[in-house]
Write a protein that holds these residues in place. Structure first.
Motif, PDB file in Angstrom:
ATOM      1  N   UNK B  15       0.806  -1.215   0.000  1.00 56.60           N
ATOM      2  CA  UNK B  15       0.000   0.000   0.000  1.00 56.60           C
ATOM      3  C   UNK B  15       0.845   1.274   0.000  1.00 56.60           C
ATOM      4  N   UNK B  16       2.118   1.175   0.364  1.00 54.90           N
ATOM      5  CA  UNK B  16       2.954   2.370   0.389  1.00 54.90           C
ATOM      6  C   UNK B  16       3.835   2.499  -0.847  1.00 54.90           C
ATOM      7  N   UNK B  17       3.767   1.522  -1.741  1.00 57.07           N
ATOM      8  CA  UNK B  17       4.616   1.554  -2.940  1.00 57.07           C
ATOM      9  C   UNK B  17       4.118   2.545  -3.971  1.00 57.07           C
ATOM     10  N   UNK B  18       5.021   2.882  -4.895  1.00 59.74           N
ATOM     11  CA  UNK B  18       4.669   3.641  -6.094  1.00 59.74           C
ATOM     12  C   UNK B  18       5.092   2.813  -7.293  1.00 59.74           C
ATOM     13  N   UNK B  19       4.177   2.611  -8.205  1.00 59.50           N
ATOM     14  CA  UNK B  19       4.468   1.848  -9.413  1.00 59.50           C
ATOM     15  C   UNK B  19       3.744   2.500 -10.589  1.00 59.50           C
ATOM     16  N   UNK B  20       4.126   2.084 -11.793  1.00 60.05           N
ATOM     17  CA  UNK B  20       3.462   2.597 -12.990  1.00 60.05           C
ATOM     18  C   UNK B  20       3.114   1.465 -13.938  1.00 60.05           C
ATOM     19  N   UNK B  64      -4.670   7.294  -8.384  1.00 58.74           N
ATOM     20  CA  UNK B  64      -4.428   6.877  -9.763  1.00 58.74           C
ATOM     21  C   UNK B  64      -4.164   8.134 -10.588  1.00 58.74           C
ATOM     22  N   UNK B  65      -3.024   8.189 -11.254  1.00 60.35           N
ATOM     23  CA  UNK B  65      -2.658   9.379 -12.009  1.00 60.35           C
ATOM     24  C   UNK B  65      -2.242   8.983 -13.418  1.00 60.35           C
ATOM     25  N   UNK B  66      -3.010   9.392 -14.446  1.00 63.90           N
ATOM     26  CA  UNK B  66      -2.663   9.017 -15.814  1.00 63.90           C
ATOM     27  C   UNK B  66      -1.685  10.002 -16.432  1.00 63.90           C
ATOM     28  N   UNK B  67      -0.989   9.494 -17.449  1.00 63.35           N
ATOM     29  CA  UNK B  67      -0.070  10.348 -18.212  1.00 63.35           C
ATOM     30  C   UNK B  67      -0.081   9.870 -19.653  1.00 63.35           C
ATOM     31  N   UNK B  82      -5.125   0.916  -2.194  1.00 61.62           N
ATOM     32  CA  UNK B  82      -5.859   0.163  -1.198  1.00 61.62           C
ATOM     33  C   UNK B  82      -6.075  -1.266  -1.715  1.00 61.62           C
ATOM     34  N   UNK B  83      -6.300  -2.214  -0.808  1.00 64.40           N
ATOM     35  CA  UNK B  83      -6.550  -3.596  -1.262  1.00 64.40           C
ATOM     36  C   UNK B  83      -7.702  -3.710  -2.248  1.00 64.40           C
ATOM     37  N   UNK B  84      -8.715  -2.851  -2.124  1.00 68.66           N
ATOM     38  CA  UNK B  84      -9.860  -2.923  -3.047  1.00 68.66           C
ATOM     39  C   UNK B  84      -9.515  -2.459  -4.461  1.00 68.66           C
TER      40      UNK B  84
END
Lengths: 109, 115
Positions: B15-20, B64-67, B82-84
């Motif tokens: 939950x604390x990660x950042x991924x793309x 959620x951030x699109x680019x 979040x898990x959901x």
């Protein structure tokens, strides 16, 4: 609200014919689409109806009645590889696709 | 091969990660889409880009951030999920996002699990 209804699951026999129904209530109508999705794979386009009537493409046909808010996908000469989920989607007045939850089709030998 | 490629195919994150998530289309299309697909639920449209301009944001949470740097590439940046949010994330492209048939072609998706 906007709503697309289709059966959750259907079972049919190899070589037979199956009809998957889709009813819709949307704000506007700019076309209806059917997609096939095998488990773990991308949805793939099957058919597009914008006018009333039947569109035939090989073993697959799709029918549309705009006045009844109704469509069906007809699959003939069923093959085992037709086991998949079939998704119905309607393009609304904003040109966005509204999707049904999909019909899982199980083909038995 | 649909002409739309998504990577990675599978992703597990805390939950604390950042991924793309990455999507690339080789169809010469001008519109690209992000969808969320949860089990036994309809596809949920998240974002639409038409000619590199975001034209739709369906009340998606800011985590959620699109680019969309160009018409061929689309990213979905994820942070503090979040898990959901665990689901299959599908990318699609079409000729454009307005009138006409504009059939959407989908990638195989990224299966995301949030722990």
């Amino acid at each position: 609200g906007q709503n697309i209804d289709q059966p959750t699951e259907m079972t049919a026999t190899e070589g037979a014919i199956v009809q998957i129904n889709c009813t819709y209530q949307t704000s506007g109508f700019n076309g209806l689409f059917w997609y096939q999705q095998h488990a773990g794979e991308a949805p793939t386009f099957l058919s597009y109806n914008v006018l009333d009537g039947l569109e035939e493409k090989g073993r697959f046909s799709s029918f549309l009645s705009r006045s009844k808010g109704y469509s069906y996908l007809l699959l003939k000469e069923l093959q085992m590889k037709d086991s998949a989920s079939y998704l119905c989607a309607v393009r609304d007045s904003n040109y966005q696709l509204i999707w049904g939850a999909g019909t899982k089709l199980i083909i038995k030998p | 091969e649909t002409g739309v490629t998504q990577t990675p195919r599978h992703l597990v994150m805390g939950m604390t990660n950042k991924k793309s998530l990455k999507c690339e289309q080789h169809l010469g299309h001008n519109a690209m889409y992000w969808y969320k697909q949860s089990a036994k639920k309809p596809l949920e449209l998240m974002f639409v880009y038409n000619f590199k301009e975001q034209t739709e944001n369906n009340s998606v949470p800011s985590r959620f951030s699109p680019e969309c740097p160009n018409s061929s590439h689309l990213f979905l940046h994820l942070h503090t999920l979040q898990p959901e949010d665990s689901a299959l994330y599908l990318c699609a492209s079409s000729q454009s996002a307005g009138q006409g048939a504009n059939i959407q072609y989908f990638g195989a998706g990224t299966r995301l699990s949030v722990l």
